[in-house]
Design an enzyme around this catalytic site. Structure first.
Site, PDB file in Angstrom:
ATOM      1  N   ASP A  74       0.903  -1.118  -0.076  1.00 29.77           N
ATOM      2  CA  ASP A  74      -0.169   0.278   0.056  1.00 29.77           C
ATOM      3  C   ASP A  74       0.839   1.034  -0.015  1.00 29.77           C
ATOM      4  OD1 ASP A  74      -2.152   1.711   0.625  1.00 29.77           O
ATOM      5  OD2 ASP A  74      -1.538   1.477   2.507  1.00 29.77           O
ATOM      6  N   ASP A 112      -0.776   4.723   1.304  1.00 31.04           N
ATOM      7  CA  ASP A 112      -0.337   6.274   2.143  1.00 31.04           C
ATOM      8  C   ASP A 112      -0.385   5.715   3.035  1.00 31.04           C
ATOM      9  OD1 ASP A 112      -0.882   6.997  -0.596  1.00 31.04           O
ATOM     10  OD2 ASP A 112      -2.921   8.104   0.474  1.00 31.04           O
ATOM     11  N   GLU A 146      -1.311  10.453   3.897  1.00 34.91           N
ATOM     12  CA  GLU A 146      -2.705  10.037   2.567  1.00 34.91           C
ATOM     13  C   GLU A 146      -2.463  11.403   1.939  1.00 34.91           C
ATOM     14  OE1 GLU A 146      -4.686   7.400   2.899  1.00 34.91           O
ATOM     15  OE2 GLU A 146      -3.289   6.656   5.359  1.00 34.91           O
ATOM     16  N   ARG A 195     -14.565  12.811  -1.495  1.00 34.46           N
ATOM     17  CA  ARG A 195     -12.889  13.075  -1.656  1.00 34.46           C
ATOM     18  C   ARG A 195     -12.695  13.654  -2.155  1.00 34.46           C
ATOM     19  NH1 ARG A 195      -9.877   9.402   1.851  1.00 34.46           N
ATOM     20  NH2 ARG A 195     -11.007   7.773   0.449  1.00 34.46           N
ATOM     21  N   SER A 204      -2.159   2.008  -4.579  1.00 35.60           N
ATOM     22  CA  SER A 204      -2.702   2.302  -3.602  1.00 35.60           C
ATOM     23  C   SER A 204      -4.519   2.987  -4.373  1.00 35.60           C
ATOM     24  CB  SER A 204      -1.814   3.348  -4.190  1.00 35.60           C
ATOM     25  OG  SER A 204      -1.938   4.921  -3.666  1.00 35.60           O
ATOM     26  N   GLY A 205      -5.061   3.544  -3.212  1.00 33.97           N
ATOM     27  CA  GLY A 205      -6.151   4.240  -3.253  1.00 33.97           C
ATOM     28  C   GLY A 205      -6.102   5.403  -3.528  1.00 33.97           C
ATOM     29  N   LYS A 218      -7.713  -3.548  -4.953  1.00 38.07           N
ATOM     30  CA  LYS A 218      -6.289  -3.916  -4.574  1.00 38.07           C
ATOM     31  C   LYS A 218      -5.896  -5.569  -4.773  1.00 38.07           C
ATOM     32  CE  LYS A 218      -4.778  -0.360  -1.848  1.00 38.07           C
ATOM     33  NZ  LYS A 218      -4.206   0.269  -0.916  1.00 38.07           N
ATOM     34  N   ASP A 273      -2.181  -0.230   6.292  1.00 35.69           N
ATOM     35  CA  ASP A 273      -2.471  -0.109   6.933  1.00 35.69           C
ATOM     36  C   ASP A 273      -3.575   0.174   7.441  1.00 35.69           C
ATOM     37  OD1 ASP A 273      -1.841   2.465   5.350  1.00 35.69           O
ATOM     38  OD2 ASP A 273      -2.853   3.288   7.184  1.00 35.69           O
ATOM     39  N   ASN A 311      -9.314  -0.554   3.955  1.00 36.69           N
ATOM     40  CA  ASN A 311      -9.284  -1.367   2.429  1.00 36.69           C
ATOM     41  C   ASN A 311      -8.250  -1.822   1.366  1.00 36.69           C
ATOM     42  OD1 ASN A 311      -7.647   0.850   2.526  1.00 36.69           O
ATOM     43  ND2 ASN A 311      -7.546   2.105   0.689  1.00 36.69           N
TER      44      ASN A 311
END
Ligand SMILES: [Mg+2]
EC number: 3.1.3.3
Length: 249
Positions: free
Chosen positions: A34, A36, A43, A79, A122-123, A169, A192, A195
């Site tokens: 991941d 962030d 983030e 967001r 990554s998201g 993911k 972490d 997601n």
């Protein structure tokens, strides 16, 4: 037993991992990270929001999403919508402000030296994931793409293409494993947030790194130390091995 181990490690400020001792423990080939709050300290969407003047609104949603309190896709839509009209230059500003997690550079160099393939899934957003990929010498980067206005100057408040949420993911992890010709047993995932749970569950070794409580409870293993170098400990490398890897930079 797992719960007892978690309690024990918490009270001693140390990490205890319970792993099946099979042939694949020492024959991992691919590590998927991941981004962030894992490879980097921030983030990225919160950082973009800071420059757009909507930090408070966005970071509250990020926090809830990472804790698994709200659906990731919906949280991302909300967001990103708040970023509408932001100058695209913000991506460069945020890129220049990124802080790599302690041990990230060492871990990635060491893993490359040992012959691993590395990926970031990554998201967050692709320009930043590509930067992290280049800086750490990773082999793959996947993330969301922000839509830009036709004059190329502003964020429209939308994304392009499929959203990289938790399920996506895990799918991407599988796609990379297939491309590399390795089994899921040979894959390690590190993350972490809530997601990341699908991806951590799909990998032969799922590591919750300084993760949200729910992620720590559900992941196979946890690292609650500052440095990412301890991923190597979970792979069976000793302090002496790490020193050797360090000396061979
Ligand atoms: Mg994260």
């Amino acid at each position: 037993m797992k719960k007892q181990l978690i309690d024990l490690s918490r009270s001693f400020g140390t990490d205890v991992a319970l792993q099946t001792d099979n042939v694949f423990r020492k024959n991992k080939r691919l590590v998927v990270f991941d981004m962030d709050s894992t490879l980097i300290q921030q983030e990225v969407i919160d950082e973009i929001a800071r420059h757009a003047g909507v930090m408070d609104k966005v970071s509250a949603i990020t926090e809830a999403a990472m804790n698994g309190e709200i659906d990731f896709k919906e949280s991302l839509r909300r967001r990103v919508a708040l970023l509408q009209g932001t100058n695209v230059d913000v991506l460069r500003t945020v890129r220049d402000s990124l802080t790599f997690t302690e041990g990230a550079r060492f871990l990635c160099r060491a893993l490359k030296r040992l012959g691993f393939k590395l990926a970031v899934i990554s998201g967050g957003f692709i320009p930043l994931a590509n930067y992290v990929k280049a800086e750490l010498g990773l082999d793959y980067a996947f993330a969301n793409q922000l839509k830009v206005s036709s004059d190329g100057l502003f964020l429209t408040g939308e994304t392009v293409g499929p959203i990289v949420d938790g399920l996506r993911k895990a799918e991407l992890l599988e796609v990379i494993a297939q491309a590399e010709g390795v089994t899921l047993d040979q894959v390690i995932a590190v993350g972490d947030g809530a997601n990341d749970l699908w991806m951590l569950g799909k990998a032969g070794l799922g590591i919750a790194f300084n993760a949200k409580p729910r992620v720590q409870e559900q992941a196979q293993t946890r690292i609650n130390q500052k440095s990412l170098r301890y991923v190597l400990s979970l792979l069976g490398y000793s302090d002496e091995d790490m020193q050797q890897l360090h000396d061979h930079y």
